[in-house]
Design a protein around this motif. Structure first.
Motif, short mmCIF file in Angstrom:
data_model
loop_
_atom_site.label_atom_id
_atom_site.label_comp_id
_atom_site.label_asym_id
_atom_site.label_seq_id
_atom_site.Cartn_x
_atom_site.Cartn_y
_atom_site.Cartn_z
N ASP A 47 0.83 -1.21 0.00
CA ASP A 47 0.00 0.00 0.00
C ASP A 47 0.87 1.26 0.00
OD1 ASP A 47 -2.18 -1.68 0.06
OD2 ASP A 47 -2.62 -1.35 2.20
N ALA A 48 1.90 1.27 0.85
CA ALA A 48 2.79 2.43 0.93
C ALA A 48 3.52 2.64 -0.39
CB ALA A 48 3.79 2.26 2.08
N ASN A 49 3.98 1.57 -1.02
CA ASN A 49 4.67 1.69 -2.31
C ASN A 49 3.72 2.24 -3.37
OD1 ASN A 49 7.27 0.87 -1.61
ND2 ASN A 49 6.78 -1.30 -1.89
N ALA A 50 2.48 1.79 -3.35
CA ALA A 50 1.49 2.29 -4.33
C ALA A 50 1.23 3.78 -4.11
CB ALA A 50 0.20 1.49 -4.22
N ARG A 51 1.08 4.19 -2.84
CA ARG A 51 0.86 5.62 -2.55
C ARG A 51 2.07 6.45 -2.99
NH1 ARG A 51 -1.16 3.50 2.12
NH2 ARG A 51 0.72 4.04 3.32
N TYR A 52 3.27 5.95 -2.72
CA TYR A 52 4.47 6.67 -3.11
C TYR A 52 4.55 6.80 -4.62
CZ TYR A 52 9.34 8.01 -3.73
OH TYR A 52 10.48 8.66 -4.11
N ALA A 53 4.25 5.72 -5.33
CA ALA A 53 4.31 5.76 -6.79
C ALA A 53 3.31 6.78 -7.34
CB ALA A 53 4.03 4.37 -7.38
N GLU A 54 2.12 6.84 -6.74
CA GLU A 54 1.12 7.81 -7.17
C GLU A 54 1.61 9.24 -6.93
OE1 GLU A 54 -2.43 6.90 -4.99
OE2 GLU A 54 -2.72 4.98 -6.03
N ARG A 55 2.17 9.49 -5.75
CA ARG A 55 2.65 10.84 -5.42
C ARG A 55 3.84 11.23 -6.28
NH1 ARG A 55 -0.80 8.96 -2.25
NH2 ARG A 55 -1.80 10.17 -0.63
N TYR A 56 4.71 10.28 -6.55
CA TYR A 56 5.89 10.54 -7.39
C TYR A 56 5.44 10.88 -8.81
CZ TYR A 56 10.56 9.93 -9.39
OH TYR A 56 11.76 10.13 -10.04
N THR A 57 4.49 10.11 -9.31
CA THR A 57 3.96 10.37 -10.65
C THR A 57 3.28 11.74 -10.70
OG1 THR A 57 3.65 8.01 -11.04
CG2 THR A 57 2.38 9.50 -12.43
N ALA A 58 2.57 12.08 -9.64
CA ALA A 58 1.92 13.40 -9.58
C ALA A 58 2.97 14.52 -9.61
CB ALA A 58 1.06 13.52 -8.32
N ALA A 59 4.10 14.29 -8.93
CA ALA A 59 5.17 15.30 -8.94
C ALA A 59 5.74 15.44 -10.36
CB ALA A 59 6.27 14.91 -7.96
N LEU A 60 5.91 14.33 -11.05
CA LEU A 60 6.41 14.40 -12.44
C LEU A 60 5.40 15.14 -13.32
CD1 LEU A 60 7.83 10.78 -12.96
CD2 LEU A 60 9.15 12.90 -12.70
N GLN A 61 4.14 14.84 -13.15
CA GLN A 61 3.11 15.49 -13.95
C GLN A 61 2.97 16.97 -13.57
OE1 GLN A 61 -0.25 12.94 -13.17
NE2 GLN A 61 0.32 11.49 -14.79
N GLY A 62 3.40 17.30 -12.36
CA GLY A 62 3.34 18.69 -11.91
C GLY A 62 4.54 19.51 -12.35
N GLY A 63 5.42 18.90 -13.14
CA GLY A 63 6.52 19.67 -13.71
C GLY A 63 7.91 19.31 -13.20
N TRP A 64 8.00 18.51 -12.17
CA TRP A 64 9.32 18.10 -11.68
C TRP A 64 9.91 17.06 -12.61
CZ3 TRP A 64 11.72 20.42 -7.69
CH2 TRP A 64 10.94 21.19 -6.83
N THR A 65 11.22 17.06 -12.73
CA THR A 65 11.89 16.02 -13.53
C THR A 65 12.40 14.94 -12.60
OG1 THR A 65 14.10 16.99 -13.37
CG2 THR A 65 12.68 17.76 -15.20
#
Length: 109
Positions: A47-65
């Motif tokens: 569950d924690a890995n899935a949440r982290y992956a979602e947040r990381y992807t959101a950061a990438l989509q938010g403009g972070w490289t």
């Protein structure tokens, strides 16, 4: 030393055997408890890995490289290992007369 009756010997032997079984049962109970805890922790980690992956992807989509996130100490989430599908079990073909022969044998007196 007084001689024990057969009933007393049997009773003492059964008592000793039951104590050994209790000790063995306790070991199995402890293993079951540890497995349950492991399974709960493994689920929490998934569950924690899935949440982290979602947040990381959101950061990438938010403009972070990916490089920027790495500089900030955020490593790319591990991708889930590819699951292998189980090969279908082969169906064993029956000989054409096999079922008839079995039925004929059952019908005979």
């Amino acid at each position: 030393m007084a001689e024990l009756s057969a009933k007393a010997v049997r009773g003492e032997t059964e008592k000793a055997a039951l104590q050994l079984l209790r000790e063995r049962a306790n070991l199995v109970g402890e293993a079951a408890t540890a497995r349950h805890e492991r399974d709960q922790l493994a689920g929490a980690l998934r569950d924690a890995n899935a949440r982290y992956a979602e947040r990381y992807t959101a950061a990438l989509q938010g403009g972070w490289t990916g490089e920027e996130l790495a500089k900030l100490g955020l490593d790319a989430p591990e991708s889930a290992p590819a699951r292998r599908r189980r090969a279908p079990q082969p169906v064993t073909p029956h000989t054409p007369g096999e079922q008839t022969a079995v039925a004929d044998e059952a019908a005979q007196p």
